[in-house]
Scaffold this motif. Structure first.
Motif, mmCIF file in Angstrom:
data_model
loop_
_atom_site.group_PDB
_atom_site.id
_atom_site.type_symbol
_atom_site.label_atom_id
_atom_site.label_comp_id
_atom_site.label_asym_id
_atom_site.label_seq_id
_atom_site.Cartn_x
_atom_site.Cartn_y
_atom_site.Cartn_z
ATOM 1 N N MET A 1 0.844 -1.164 0.000
ATOM 2 C CA MET A 1 0.000 0.000 0.000
ATOM 3 C C MET A 1 0.897 1.238 0.000
ATOM 4 N N PRO A 2 0.601 2.244 -0.807
ATOM 5 C CA PRO A 2 1.438 3.433 -0.851
ATOM 6 C C PRO A 2 1.538 4.104 0.517
ATOM 7 N N SER A 3 2.630 4.762 0.726
ATOM 8 C CA SER A 3 2.870 5.367 2.029
ATOM 9 C C SER A 3 1.837 6.443 2.354
ATOM 10 N N SER A 4 1.272 7.113 1.345
ATOM 11 C CA SER A 4 0.284 8.145 1.633
ATOM 12 C C SER A 4 -0.967 7.545 2.270
ATOM 13 N N CYS A 5 -1.357 6.349 1.888
ATOM 14 C CA CYS A 5 -2.523 5.692 2.485
ATOM 15 C C CYS A 5 -2.165 4.992 3.786
ATOM 16 N N GLN A 6 -0.945 4.605 3.952
ATOM 17 C CA GLN A 6 -0.530 3.880 5.154
ATOM 18 C C GLN A 6 -0.686 4.747 6.402
ATOM 19 N N GLU A 7 -0.376 6.025 6.302
ATOM 20 C CA GLU A 7 -0.506 6.921 7.454
ATOM 21 C C GLU A 7 -1.960 7.075 7.867
ATOM 22 N N ILE A 8 -2.843 7.235 6.894
ATOM 23 C CA ILE A 8 -4.269 7.373 7.186
ATOM 24 C C ILE A 8 -4.808 6.071 7.769
ATOM 25 N N ARG A 9 -4.360 4.954 7.246
ATOM 26 C CA ARG A 9 -4.792 3.647 7.753
ATOM 27 C C ARG A 9 -4.399 3.480 9.213
ATOM 28 N N GLN A 10 -3.180 3.846 9.546
ATOM 29 C CA GLN A 10 -2.705 3.722 10.919
ATOM 30 C C GLN A 10 -3.493 4.654 11.851
ATOM 31 N N GLU A 11 -3.789 5.845 11.378
ATOM 32 C CA GLU A 11 -4.568 6.800 12.165
ATOM 33 C C GLU A 11 -5.987 6.259 12.420
ATOM 34 N N LEU A 12 -6.570 5.628 11.419
ATOM 35 C CA LEU A 12 -7.903 5.035 11.560
ATOM 36 C C LEU A 12 -7.881 3.900 12.586
ATOM 37 N N ILE A 13 -6.879 3.059 12.529
ATOM 38 C CA ILE A 13 -6.763 1.946 13.477
ATOM 39 C C ILE A 13 -6.638 2.475 14.906
ATOM 40 N N GLU A 14 -5.792 3.466 15.101
ATOM 41 C CA GLU A 14 -5.603 4.032 16.440
ATOM 42 C C GLU A 14 -6.889 4.667 16.956
ATOM 43 N N CYS A 15 -7.600 5.361 16.094
ATOM 44 C CA CYS A 15 -8.856 5.994 16.486
ATOM 45 C C CYS A 15 -9.888 4.944 16.887
ATOM 46 N N MET A 16 -10.001 3.889 16.101
ATOM 47 C CA MET A 16 -10.991 2.855 16.399
ATOM 48 C C MET A 16 -10.655 2.099 17.680
ATOM 49 N N ASP A 61 -7.921 5.125 -9.652
ATOM 50 C CA ASP A 61 -8.197 6.117 -10.692
ATOM 51 C C ASP A 61 -6.937 6.353 -11.522
ATOM 52 N N PRO A 62 -6.989 6.129 -12.843
ATOM 53 C CA PRO A 62 -5.786 6.262 -13.669
ATOM 54 C C PRO A 62 -5.186 7.668 -13.644
ATOM 55 N N ARG A 63 -6.016 8.679 -13.533
ATOM 56 C CA ARG A 63 -5.474 10.049 -13.474
ATOM 57 C C ARG A 63 -4.691 10.249 -12.191
ATOM 58 N N MET A 64 -5.203 9.691 -11.088
ATOM 59 C CA MET A 64 -4.522 9.838 -9.811
ATOM 60 C C MET A 64 -3.261 8.978 -9.754
ATOM 61 N N ARG A 65 -3.284 7.856 -10.451
ATOM 62 C CA ARG A 65 -2.085 7.003 -10.447
ATOM 63 C C ARG A 65 -0.913 7.719 -11.101
ATOM 64 N N MET A 66 -1.200 8.546 -12.094
ATOM 65 C CA MET A 66 -0.118 9.285 -12.751
ATOM 66 C C MET A 66 0.374 10.431 -11.883
ATOM 67 N N ARG A 67 -0.542 11.109 -11.194
ATOM 68 C CA ARG A 67 -0.191 12.258 -10.365
ATOM 69 C C ARG A 67 0.221 11.868 -8.949
ATOM 70 N N GLY A 68 -0.300 10.734 -8.494
ATOM 71 C CA GLY A 68 -0.028 10.281 -7.136
ATOM 72 C C GLY A 68 -1.113 10.775 -6.201
ATOM 73 N N ASN A 69 -1.269 10.092 -5.072
ATOM 74 C CA ASN A 69 -2.239 10.507 -4.076
ATOM 75 C C ASN A 69 -1.782 11.803 -3.422
ATOM 76 N N LYS A 70 -2.741 12.594 -3.029
ATOM 77 C CA LYS A 70 -2.423 13.829 -2.316
ATOM 78 C C LYS A 70 -2.155 13.466 -0.868
ATOM 79 N N THR A 71 -1.060 13.918 -0.329
ATOM 80 C CA THR A 71 -0.784 13.694 1.088
ATOM 81 C C THR A 71 -1.298 14.886 1.852
ATOM 82 N N GLN A 72 -1.681 14.634 3.067
ATOM 83 C CA GLN A 72 -2.282 15.713 3.846
ATOM 84 C C GLN A 72 -1.263 16.452 4.639
#
Length: 72
Positions: A1-16, A61-72
């Motif tokens: 999983m890309p690192s941009s989603c990994q941080e959000i995933r970890q935050e969700l786990i901690e919150c739950m 999304d193919p457009r996002m795959r080219m640009r990459g996920n937005k990190t917060q």
């Protein structure tokens, strides 16, 4: 999983893990996302879940795959 989603995933786990649904009612995190337990999950965790879903959707999304996920 890309690192941009990994941080959000970890935050969700901690919150739950800190929610009443897991701590007081002894449900699993997976069970807490079901509709019947929605009242026991804080709004903060639900918004983090929505962000995580958008991040994962961005990987498909193919457009996002080219640009990459937005990190917060």
């Amino acid at each position: 999983m890309p690192s941009s989603c990994q941080e959000i995933r970890q935050e969700l786990i901690e919150c739950m893990l800190k929610s009443d649904c897991v701590l007081k009612k002894r449900n699993t995190v997976k069970e807490c996302f079901k509709e019947e337990h929605k009242a026991d999950v804080p709004d903060e965790c639900l918004s983090i879940k929505k962000s995580f879903a958008e991040c994962k959707r961005g990987m498909i999304d193919p457009r996002m795959r080219m640009r990459g996920n937005k990190t917060q």
